[in-house]
Design an enzyme around this catalytic site. Structure first.
Site, mmCIF file in Angstrom:
data_model
loop_
_atom_site.group_PDB
_atom_site.id
_atom_site.type_symbol
_atom_site.label_atom_id
_atom_site.label_comp_id
_atom_site.label_asym_id
_atom_site.label_seq_id
_atom_site.Cartn_x
_atom_site.Cartn_y
_atom_site.Cartn_z
ATOM 1 N N TYR A 91 0.787 -1.586 -0.379
ATOM 2 C CA TYR A 91 -0.075 -0.143 -0.069
ATOM 3 C C TYR A 91 0.876 1.372 0.057
ATOM 4 O O TYR A 91 1.709 1.042 -0.255
ATOM 5 C CB TYR A 91 -1.359 -0.265 1.760
ATOM 6 N N LYS A 164 -6.296 -0.784 -2.146
ATOM 7 C CA LYS A 164 -7.452 0.164 -1.093
ATOM 8 C C LYS A 164 -8.397 -1.284 -1.039
ATOM 9 O O LYS A 164 -8.350 -1.350 -0.041
ATOM 10 C CB LYS A 164 -8.234 0.891 -1.608
HETATM 11 O O1 LIG Z 1 -3.676 6.423 0.303
HETATM 12 C C1 LIG Z 1 -3.540 6.856 1.226
HETATM 13 O O2 LIG Z 1 -2.068 6.306 1.924
HETATM 14 C C2 LIG Z 1 -3.953 7.925 1.650
HETATM 15 C C3 LIG Z 1 -4.856 9.011 1.141
HETATM 16 O O3 LIG Z 1 -6.010 8.600 0.168
HETATM 17 C C4 LIG Z 1 -3.743 9.521 -0.225
HETATM 18 O O4 LIG Z 1 -5.038 9.946 -1.034
HETATM 19 O O5 LIG Z 1 -3.252 9.699 -0.166
HETATM 20 MN MN LIG Z 2 -6.875 9.067 -1.580
#
Ligand SMILES: O=C(O)C[C@H](O)C(=O)O
Ligand SMILES: [Mn+2]
Ligand SMILES: NC(=O)c1ccc[n+]([C@@H]2O[C@H](COP(=O)([O-])OP(=O)(O)OC[C@H]3O[C@@H](n4cnc5c(N)ncnc54)[C@H](O)[C@@H]3O)[C@@H](O)[C@H]2O)c1
Length: 542
Positions: A91, A164
């Protein structure tokens, strides 16, 4: 029932070397796998050992995504067990690099649906093909105009939908066979992609206006019709679309905008955690938002709602907020304010000399904020001068540099602790290591929406909530208080990612109970904890 290679190539059903001898005979697998039968535990420890040997995040991610593409059960077994270690790999921030290089290194579509604005007539077929007969509870959809803080990445942005959803499963046990990642390709304004022959998306400038709105409308109506209990998560839409789209559907379907609402919830939870440590009240705070876009205004709105819930009038609450964007402090006479900025814009007459309030530094000097939240994508914008100035007017400054990925953060946790001599209450968007300062270890909470959206989604989906309401959002933010011990020196303002699995259940149960209270549940929620536990998918071979 699939057999032979069709079975091995289905990541939702594949067990690889864990197919037993009986299964191999039953499903046409005899002789097309090496003879030794392994257990899931053996496979998982082998995968983990291999990840550990990889020299960097890129290679770790590449290897893990290969496992993901072949065998979801195995992937989630390992991810769930090592969630804090793997989050930054699969992520954020690891995902940013893979989005930039998506087209160049494309190997497999990872069961996503790619929807093109030039072929609206193919939309239904595309979704049916991607879902392959699976019932879908949860879609994450992006149009990739504002990926993290790295901007417009067109079709490459599909990885954020996939990423996500991976966190939903690892953190909250959403069944990976009941989710669908979607990218809406409405073109891209990134010149380098348009010029790149390897770019796999539409080689056209973004379509906007009615044609774009119709494209989104068509998509929402279609998926809501196809999957009647669908929870629809919007991710990384641009500033001019995100709130507009959310507002269009929020009273009709269970929809969620992560950047507005998810970030709002986790930031409120972090601020409540910080106030538990400082012993101060929210009504006494002065809030400065730096970068008043989708996330910045979403957070401000959530904190504002909380102030109303705590008894302030609208007028009193509004007085606590200041927004700084590219123009400097936002004033109501500006003609380029977004609808989300307008309620918080100030009057010039409030200041002796409003004309010089065009920078963050000037604004901090005059406003004396006690809370400073950064969602500006401006690397290093919270300078030593600004932070020291802020800290000279408040005992425990609450400072959240939330921009992602790592290189865009407004400040580093270690600097904020040092510049304020340990007084700052800090949370960051990306994971931060604990900070050692003068004999105290400061744990740094991660104010990333990934700490909240999995539990929130599980609560909505398990209860079958018809809508996601403001109250459900508020209870989600409040539910994770109390996990951290505020009396411990250097305590974090938010619970650690290592406990994400556990507190996602807490969040989900609170949300499901609230859905029931509001009469919005379509599934039985007699005992919220039991309802949540019964819904959860575990990474085990069936
Ligand atoms: O994706 C992430 O780490 C958090 C958030 O949704 C972002 O757009 O930064
Ligand atoms: Mn985001
Ligand atoms: N931690 C989290 O959970 C989380 C969640 C969502 C977004 N974010 C981060 O927040 C950042 C913004 O995301 P967004 O979706 O709100 O984007 P956005 O484009 O909607 O908002 C960014 C805002 O910053 C403003 N800005 C740009 N340059 C500026 C400058 N020099 N000075 C002041 N303001 C400036 C823009 O005008 C815009 O209003 C990204 O880096 C994203 O990764 C973090």
């Amino acid at each position: 029932m699939k057999k032979g290679y069709a079975l091995l190539n289905d990541p939702f059903l594949n067990k690889g070397t864990a197919f037993t001898e009986t299964e191999r005979e039953q499903y046409g697998l005899v002789g097309i796998l090496p003879p030794t039968v392994q257990s899931l535990e053996e496979q998982a420890s082998q995968v983990y050992a291999n990840v550990e040997k990889k020299p960097n995040v890129t290679e770790k991610r590449h290897y893990l995504m290969n496992i993901f593409s072949r065998n979801r059960t195995l992937f989630f077994r390992v991810f769930k067990e090592h969630i804090a270690e793997f989050m930054p790999i699969v992520y954020d921030p690891g995902i940013a690099e893979s989005i930039r290089g998506y087209s160049e290194f494309f190997v497999t579509p990872q069961n996503a649906a790619y929807l093109s604005i030039v072929h609206p007539e193919q939309m239904e077929t595309a979704i049916r093909n991607a879902a392959e007969g699976r019932d879908i509870d949860l879609i994450v959809v992006t149009d990739a105009e504002a990926i993290l803080g790295i901007g417009d990445w067109g079709t490459n942005g599909v990885s954020i939908s996939v990423g996500k959803l991976m966190v939903y499963t690892a953190a909250a046990g959403l069944d990976p066979a009941r989710v669908l990642p979607v990218v809406l390709d409405a073109g891209t304004n990134r010149e380098s992609l348009l010029q790149d022959p390897l770019y796999l998306g539409l080689h056209e400038k973004r379509v906007t206006g009615t044609a774009y709105d119709d494209f989104v409308d068509r998509f929402v109506a279609l998926v809501e019709g196809m999957f009647p209990h669908l929870y629809l998560h919007f991710e990384d839409f641009g500033r001019s679309h995100a709130a507009k789209i959310l507002n269009r559907y929020v009273d009709r379907y269970p929809v969620f905008n992560d950047d507005i609402e998810g970030t709002g919830i986790i930031s409120l939870a972090g601020i409540l955690g910080a106030l538990r440590i400082s012993g101060e009240a929210l009504k006494d705070q002065t809030y400065l938002c730096f970068g008043a876009g989708t996330a910045g205004c979403g957070i401000a709105h959530r904190i504002y709602q909380e102030m109303l819930d705590q008894g302030l009038t609208e007028k009193e609450a509004r007085q606590k907020f200041y927004l700084v964007d590219r123009q400097g402090l936002l004033f109501e006479d500006m003609d380029d304010l977004t609808p989300e900025q307008k309620p918080f814009a100030r009057k010039r007459s409030e200041f002796a000399d409003a004309s010089h309030l065009t920078t963050l530094e000037a604004a901090v000097k005059v406003i004396h904020p006690t809370i400073l939240v950064g969602t500006s994508t401006q690397s290093g914008a919270f300078t030593e001068t600004i932070v020291k100035e802020m800290a000279s007017h408040t005992k425990r400054p609450i400072i959240f540099p939330l921009s992602n990925p790592t290189e865009l953060a407004e400040a580093r946790a270690s600097d904020l602790i040092a510049w304020t001599e340990g007084r700052a209450l800090v949370a960051t968007g990306i994971p931060s290591k604990p900070v050692e300062y003068k004999g105290v270890t400061y744990e740094i909470g991660q104010a990333n929406n990934a700490l909240i959206y999995p539990g929130l989604g599980l609560g909505v989906i398990a209860s079958g909530a018809k809508l996601l309401t403001d109250r459900m959002i508020s209870v989600a933010a409040h539910s994770i208080g109390g996990i951290v011990d505020p009396t411990k020196p250097g305590a974090a303002v938010l619970p650690p990612v290592t406990q994400l699995d556990r507190f996602s259940e807490t969040v989900a149960a609170a949300v499901a109970a609230e859905a029931k209270k509001e009469g919005l549940n379509r599934n039985e929620v007699n005992d919220p904890d039991a309802c949540i536990k019964a819904y959860k998918w575990e990474p085990q071979y069936k």
